[in-house]
Design a protein around this motif. Sequence first.
Motif, PDB file in Angstrom:
ATOM      1  N   ASP A 138      27.149  32.969  50.500  1.00 44.96           N
ATOM      2  CA  ASP A 138      25.969  31.904  50.327  1.00 44.96           C
ATOM      3  C   ASP A 138      26.836  30.455  50.428  1.00 44.96           C
ATOM      4  OD1 ASP A 138      28.294  32.447  48.074  1.00 44.96           O
ATOM      5  OD2 ASP A 138      26.341  32.402  46.255  1.00 44.96           O
ATOM      6  N   GLU A 139      28.499  30.418  50.309  1.00 49.25           N
ATOM      7  CA  GLU A 139      29.041  29.577  50.542  1.00 49.25           C
ATOM      8  C   GLU A 139      28.928  29.078  51.800  1.00 49.25           C
ATOM      9  OE1 GLU A 139      32.769  30.512  49.702  1.00 49.25           O
ATOM     10  OE2 GLU A 139      32.447  30.865  47.495  1.00 49.25           O
ATOM     11  N   ALA A 140      28.959  29.459  52.760  1.00 51.21           N
ATOM     12  CA  ALA A 140      28.745  29.010  54.542  1.00 51.21           C
ATOM     13  C   ALA A 140      27.722  29.831  54.352  1.00 51.21           C
ATOM     14  CB  ALA A 140      29.893  30.692  54.784  1.00 51.21           C
ATOM     15  N   GLY A 141      26.568  29.829  53.575  1.00 55.21           N
ATOM     16  CA  GLY A 141      25.335  29.927  54.313  1.00 55.21           C
ATOM     17  C   GLY A 141      24.828  30.250  55.876  1.00 55.21           C
ATOM     18  N   VAL A 142      25.216  31.879  54.985  1.00 54.44           N
ATOM     19  CA  VAL A 142      24.819  32.603  56.205  1.00 54.44           C
ATOM     20  C   VAL A 142      24.695  34.103  55.456  1.00 54.44           C
ATOM     21  CG1 VAL A 142      26.200  34.396  58.238  1.00 54.44           C
ATOM     22  CG2 VAL A 142      26.951  31.806  58.064  1.00 54.44           C
ATOM     23  N   ILE A 143      23.303  34.410  56.323  1.00 50.72           N
ATOM     24  CA  ILE A 143      22.675  36.324  56.298  1.00 50.72           C
ATOM     25  C   ILE A 143      23.854  36.517  57.001  1.00 50.72           C
ATOM     26  CG2 ILE A 143      20.757  37.747  56.011  1.00 50.72           C
ATOM     27  CD1 ILE A 143      19.265  35.104  55.004  1.00 50.72           C
ATOM     28  N   HIS A 144      24.440  37.902  56.840  1.00 52.68           N
ATOM     29  CA  HIS A 144      24.849  39.030  57.650  1.00 52.68           C
ATOM     30  C   HIS A 144      24.102  40.202  57.524  1.00 52.68           C
ATOM     31  CE1 HIS A 144      28.996  36.988  58.440  1.00 52.68           C
ATOM     32  NE2 HIS A 144      28.648  36.563  57.077  1.00 52.68           N
ATOM     33  N   GLN A 145      23.807  40.479  58.780  1.00 56.52           N
ATOM     34  CA  GLN A 145      22.427  41.646  59.141  1.00 56.52           C
ATOM     35  C   GLN A 145      23.426  42.587  59.746  1.00 56.52           C
ATOM     36  OE1 GLN A 145      18.322  41.369  60.497  1.00 56.52           O
ATOM     37  NE2 GLN A 145      18.126  39.698  58.761  1.00 56.52           N
ATOM     38  N   PHE A 146      23.111  44.172  58.925  1.00 57.01           N
ATOM     39  CA  PHE A 146      24.063  45.326  59.256  1.00 57.01           C
ATOM     40  C   PHE A 146      23.078  45.723  60.214  1.00 57.01           C
ATOM     41  CE2 PHE A 146      26.190  43.738  55.967  1.00 57.01           C
ATOM     42  CZ  PHE A 146      28.185  43.379  57.013  1.00 57.01           C
ATOM     43  N   GLY A 147      23.756  46.479  61.290  1.00 62.43           N
ATOM     44  CA  GLY A 147      23.214  47.851  61.811  1.00 62.43           C
ATOM     45  C   GLY A 147      23.315  49.202  61.041  1.00 62.43           C
ATOM     46  N   GLY A 148      24.729  49.334  60.559  1.00 62.38           N
ATOM     47  CA  GLY A 148      25.039  50.423  60.207  1.00 62.38           C
ATOM     48  C   GLY A 148      24.559  50.403  58.582  1.00 62.38           C
ATOM     49  N   VAL A 149      24.067  51.849  58.043  1.00 57.78           N
ATOM     50  CA  VAL A 149      23.490  51.360  57.127  1.00 57.78           C
ATOM     51  C   VAL A 149      24.613  52.260  55.896  1.00 57.78           C
ATOM     52  CG1 VAL A 149      21.753  52.186  54.829  1.00 57.78           C
ATOM     53  CG2 VAL A 149      21.108  52.057  57.205  1.00 57.78           C
ATOM     54  N   HIS A 150      25.573  51.001  55.123  1.00 52.83           N
ATOM     55  CA  HIS A 150      26.089  52.109  54.297  1.00 52.83           C
ATOM     56  C   HIS A 150      26.055  51.631  53.106  1.00 52.83           C
ATOM     57  CE1 HIS A 150      28.536  51.303  57.590  1.00 52.83           C
ATOM     58  NE2 HIS A 150      28.737  49.915  57.376  1.00 52.83           N
ATOM     59  N   ILE A 151      26.024  53.131  52.095  1.00 54.77           N
ATOM     60  CA  ILE A 151      25.089  53.125  50.950  1.00 54.77           C
ATOM     61  C   ILE A 151      26.371  53.095  49.482  1.00 54.77           C
ATOM     62  CG2 ILE A 151      23.582  53.975  49.631  1.00 54.77           C
ATOM     63  CD1 ILE A 151      21.863  54.992  52.272  1.00 54.77           C
ATOM     64  N   GLY A 152      26.377  52.077  49.306  1.00 57.99           N
ATOM     65  CA  GLY A 152      26.878  52.351  47.506  1.00 57.99           C
ATOM     66  C   GLY A 152      26.464  53.096  46.720  1.00 57.99           C
ATOM     67  N   VAL A 153      26.896  54.064  45.938  1.00 56.17           N
ATOM     68  CA  VAL A 153      26.091  54.995  44.800  1.00 56.17           C
ATOM     69  C   VAL A 153      26.874  55.065  43.837  1.00 56.17           C
ATOM     70  CG1 VAL A 153      25.610  57.434  44.470  1.00 56.17           C
ATOM     71  CG2 VAL A 153      25.357  56.921  46.486  1.00 56.17           C
TER      72      VAL A 153
END
Length: 431
Positions: free
Chosen positions: A282-297
């Motif tokens: 939100d500080e840079a106003g950029v969304i980073h979409q990831f190809g890899g799905v890294h799921i936190g549990v």
Amino acid sequence: MGEKIIKLPDVGEGVAQAELVEWHVNIGDLVREDTMLAAVMTDKATVEIPSPVEGEVTWRNGDIGDMIAVGAAILKIKTAGEVGEEEPAIELTSPERAPRSAELEDEPKPVAEKREPAAGGTPAKPSAAAASPGVGAPRSGGERPLAPPAVRLRAREAGIDLRQVPGTGPAGRITHEDLDMFLSRETGSAVAAGLQPNKSVQEVKIVGLRRRIAEKMALAKSRIPHITYVEEVDMTALEELRTRLNGNLKPGKPKLTILPFLMRAMVKAIAEQPGINAHFDDEAGVIHQFGGVHIGVAAQTPSGLVVPVVKHAEARDIFDCGREVARLSEAAKNGTALREELTGSTITISSLGAMGGIVSTPVINRPEVAIIGVNKLAIRPHWDGTQFVPRKMMNLSSSFDHRVIDGWDAATFVQRLKALLETPALIFVSE
């Protein structure tokens, strides 16, 4: 006699300071080699500092919650041999205060007050309060009582605030006898007087992992406008499949819970909506979409909430997901999880199992943009169009960053999860 200065060791690559989270010894304690002196925390790893020598603790530096620089002096131990060394510069700061190096340059005065000889050369006698067990006055709220670790453990198990226990040892040190007398007096008065109001107030300093959790949650709630969407899911078919798979496990296969199925469903749903699997800077106003799905549990541990991460869930099958969840959860609970296993998630699952309740409002794991909350699975009456039938139902309570995820997109994602979980065969179909 000699003096050994104990410094904060290098507790990790690139770590310049660590938070002091626990003292295991007090001034005046006798320690052996390898006795645990203190515990410090860096990121989410706790490191205990052992004593390299045998002797008496004569000085210690820092309060619980202070940040201590690597290489700074934390304790001094008086030993029988000559092990003294040049005292290093002290670098110690509190997370709420500016550095206190000037304040701590001088070694603290000994706790025991030196008595001057009385007239005639005869040493002054100790006061009656010090000579008579249990007579001393309780300490003020901010004064830390002196007591050996064994006494502290007994008091903690009995729910006793040591600040209320008069000490008869040197410098007001609390002994086992002092604690026994206090316990007997409190028990006797309670029996005699019956029920009494409890007016005690215990101050619990927020330190270590709990402080980090508090800071992260406060930042997430203050910066992210949450939208929470709740939907019920009929888990009957999936539970039948899960029971059948667990009943025919081959050697080496892990027992399956609901989580591996949900993780695979999330992978398929994310493939259709990649904007859900993202970080928002939100500080840079950029969304980073990831190809890899890294799921936190999210996992509850004795120290607090941690989030081990299953990396590349898109490349794992049901059993591999289950195996990795079990491994990481165990490592998180016993404190052996590596730093890289606790970071790098792109989307998080929050599940309280049987304690999950009906609805929850999970807090997004910033800078992620979505978190999937799993509620309690229970048999509930479900209307099938003609009659009520018992079905195994579970709610999903999911929160989204409303700055970048619209309500329609959030609902679409959850409805896709619902469809996959209610028809679990679709989870295994390659498209």
